[in-house]
Design an enzyme around this catalytic site. Structure first.
Site, PDB file in Angstrom:
ATOM      1  N   ARG A 102      47.916  38.856  31.315  1.00 36.35           N
ATOM      2  CA  ARG A 102      46.597  39.505  31.407  1.00 36.35           C
ATOM      3  C   ARG A 102      45.708  38.799  32.443  1.00 36.35           C
ATOM      4  O   ARG A 102      45.473  39.309  33.539  1.00 36.35           O
ATOM      5  CB  ARG A 102      45.940  39.538  30.010  1.00 36.35           C
ATOM      6  CG  ARG A 102      44.738  40.455  29.889  1.00 36.35           C
ATOM      7  CD  ARG A 102      43.460  39.882  30.431  1.00 36.35           C
ATOM      8  NE  ARG A 102      43.062  38.633  29.793  1.00 36.35           N
ATOM      9  CZ  ARG A 102      42.056  37.897  30.227  1.00 36.35           C
ATOM     10  NH1 ARG A 102      41.335  38.270  31.272  1.00 36.35           N
ATOM     11  NH2 ARG A 102      41.754  36.753  29.626  1.00 36.35           N
ATOM     12  N   ASP A 103      45.256  37.608  32.120  1.00 35.46           N
ATOM     13  CA  ASP A 103      44.329  36.915  33.031  1.00 35.46           C
ATOM     14  C   ASP A 103      45.039  36.595  34.348  1.00 35.46           C
ATOM     15  O   ASP A 103      44.437  36.648  35.427  1.00 35.46           O
ATOM     16  CB  ASP A 103      43.841  35.609  32.374  1.00 35.46           C
ATOM     17  CG  ASP A 103      42.460  35.191  32.844  1.00 35.46           C
ATOM     18  OD1 ASP A 103      41.963  35.771  33.810  1.00 35.46           O
ATOM     19  OD2 ASP A 103      41.891  34.258  32.251  1.00 35.46           O
ATOM     20  N   HIS A 152      39.387  27.455  27.513  1.00 32.70           N
ATOM     21  CA  HIS A 152      39.985  28.395  28.495  1.00 32.70           C
ATOM     22  C   HIS A 152      39.511  27.933  29.864  1.00 32.70           C
ATOM     23  O   HIS A 152      38.377  28.214  30.271  1.00 32.70           O
ATOM     24  CB  HIS A 152      39.488  29.802  28.138  1.00 32.70           C
ATOM     25  CG  HIS A 152      39.930  30.904  29.050  1.00 32.70           C
ATOM     26  ND1 HIS A 152      40.797  31.903  28.641  1.00 32.70           N
ATOM     27  CD2 HIS A 152      39.606  31.211  30.323  1.00 32.70           C
ATOM     28  CE1 HIS A 152      40.978  32.770  29.643  1.00 32.70           C
ATOM     29  NE2 HIS A 152      40.264  32.370  30.664  1.00 32.70           N
ATOM     30  N   HIS A 193      39.793  27.607  33.935  1.00 27.13           N
ATOM     31  CA  HIS A 193      40.317  27.974  35.247  1.00 27.13           C
ATOM     32  C   HIS A 193      40.274  26.716  36.114  1.00 27.13           C
ATOM     33  O   HIS A 193      39.450  25.825  35.907  1.00 27.13           O
ATOM     34  CB  HIS A 193      39.500  29.132  35.843  1.00 27.13           C
ATOM     35  CG  HIS A 193      39.816  30.439  35.168  1.00 27.13           C
ATOM     36  ND1 HIS A 193      40.692  31.359  35.704  1.00 27.13           N
ATOM     37  CD2 HIS A 193      39.409  30.965  33.992  1.00 27.13           C
ATOM     38  CE1 HIS A 193      40.790  32.397  34.894  1.00 27.13           C
ATOM     39  NE2 HIS A 193      40.019  32.187  33.838  1.00 27.13           N
ATOM     40  N   CYS A 230      39.497  35.928  37.889  1.00 23.75           N
ATOM     41  CA  CYS A 230      38.772  37.060  37.311  1.00 23.75           C
ATOM     42  C   CYS A 230      38.239  37.921  38.448  1.00 23.75           C
ATOM     43  O   CYS A 230      37.600  37.405  39.373  1.00 23.75           O
ATOM     44  CB  CYS A 230      37.623  36.566  36.433  1.00 23.75           C
ATOM     45  SG  CYS A 230      36.600  37.901  35.814  1.00 23.75           S
ATOM     46  N   ASN A 278      44.138  30.256  35.650  1.00 22.20           N
ATOM     47  CA  ASN A 278      43.944  29.336  34.529  1.00 22.20           C
ATOM     48  C   ASN A 278      44.801  28.105  34.773  1.00 22.20           C
ATOM     49  O   ASN A 278      45.747  28.133  35.552  1.00 22.20           O
ATOM     50  CB  ASN A 278      44.453  29.979  33.230  1.00 22.20           C
ATOM     51  CG  ASN A 278      43.630  31.149  32.810  1.00 22.20           C
ATOM     52  OD1 ASN A 278      43.802  32.231  33.334  1.00 22.20           O
ATOM     53  ND2 ASN A 278      42.724  30.932  31.885  1.00 22.20           N
TER      54      ASN A 278
END
Ligand code: HMG
Ligand code: MG
Length: 299
Positions: free
Chosen positions: A15-16, A207, A209, A240, A249
């Site tokens: 996803r990310d 979380h 990055h 993002c 990430n």
């Protein structure tokens, strides 16, 4: 505070990691990635997003990905849902756990989900109700916890406010996102001290990055604050779309290496993880963002 004996890794690569990719990635390649991550022993994989395809085109095929992955019992396959429409689409795709996402900064909230922070929280209430009816758990995200691409500094108190709201409305865990990767270890510890006074630390996740190369230090700083759940992305993929320049990430391989070195259990197998990372990097025609994977492939 003693280090945790077990850490839960939330794999957000599909996803990310992939949401920001401009090149088309086939459903088959996405499915292969999720299956490879399952084989590596991860017990939570964020597979996709039920968001507007106009906003994030790469996530448009999420329902098909869910239809084709091999689900292993005991593994959670999650997805983002920004509104009730997304939640319903997720349910139709057989998703068993969703995540809602808010921000600690007003400007980012507007750019990312086209509404204010308080509007976003109101929008999540019917999702929480529907989730309860479906027996589905909801994870919460707060973005920009250590800085905003539009507003700069973000006060930890503001993060605490949003995190507390998400927890109070029924999110079983709140993941605190350094969306643009500007946070440092000291700021991370301060942020968890302030947020940890409002939400129990065992209900918080980190979380990070890695834009400024601080993500590993921030993971370690979080461990020192008693945080035992981390989101990470295979091969360090991602960014993002609404945070220009934000890198991926922290790489799952690198976090696993750190945790293995500390004797902290995860249930994740490094060899299999490296295979999953190599596969997706081959698909993308990209060198891995994981330092561990780079080092191992040079051996
Ligand atoms: P909007 O334009 O305000 O929505 O977008 P709307 O309700 O006015 O609807 C506009 C159109 O979108 C309509 O279609 C709706 O049907 C459609 P049209 O009539 O124009 O053809 N629509 C949808 N389509 C599919 N699925 C849906 C959906 N909802 C409406 N669920 C909206 C509001 C929230 C939908 C939009 O802003 C959006 O999709 N944003 C997603 C942004 C995103 O995914 N960002 C990346 C994930 S967050 C992140 O990466 C941070 C994180 O990793 C943590 C960190 O690092 O900090 C989690
Ligand atoms: Mg993120």
């Amino acid at each position: 505070m003693p280090l945790p004996s077990h850490v839960r890794l939330i794999e957000v690569g599909p996803r990310d990691g992939l949401q920001n990719e401009a090149q088309p990635i086939s459903i088959a390649d996405k499915v292969r990635l999720v299956d490879a991550l399952t084989a590596a022993g991860l017990d939570y994989i964020e597979v996709g997003s039920f968001v507007s395809p106009k906003w994030v085109p790469q996530m448009a095929g999420s329902a098909e990905v869910f239809a084709q992955i091999q689900r292993k019992p005991g593994v959670t396959y999650g997805a983002l849902a920004p509104n009730l429409r997304g939640f319903e689409d997720a349910m139709a795709a057989g998703v068993k756990e969703v995540a809602v996402f808010a921000a600690a900064s007003e400007a980012f909230s507007q750019r990312n989900i086209n509404c204010s922070i308080s509007e976003s929280l109101e929008r999540f209430v019917p999702i929480m109700d529907a989730a309860r009816q479906h027996g589905v758990s909801v994870r919460g995200y707060v973005s920009c916890v250590l800085g905003c691409p539009y507003e700069g500094d973000v006060a930890p108190e503001q993060v605490a406010l949003v995190a507390r709201e998400l927890y109070a409305m029924g999110c079983y865990e709140v993941s605190l996102g350094d969306t643009i990767g500007t946070g440092t270890a000291g700021a991370t510890r301060r942020m968890f001290e302030v947020v940890g006074a409002q939400v129990p630390r065992d209900k918080l996740a980190g979380h990070f990055h890695d834009t400024y190369g601080q993500a590993m230090a921030n993971v370690y700083a979080s461990l020192l604050e008693g945080i035992a759940v981390f989101d990470s992305s295979i091969a360090g993929l991602g960014g993002c779309p609404y945070a220009k320049g934000a890198s991926g990430n922290v790489a799952t391989e690198d976090v696993l290496y750190l945790l293995n070195g500390l004797g902290i259990e995860t249930g994740v197998d490094m060899q299999q993880l490296l295979v999953a990372g190599q596969q997706i990097c081959d698909v993308l025609g990209r060198v891995t963002g994981s330092r561990v994977a780079k080092a191992r492939s040079a051996q």
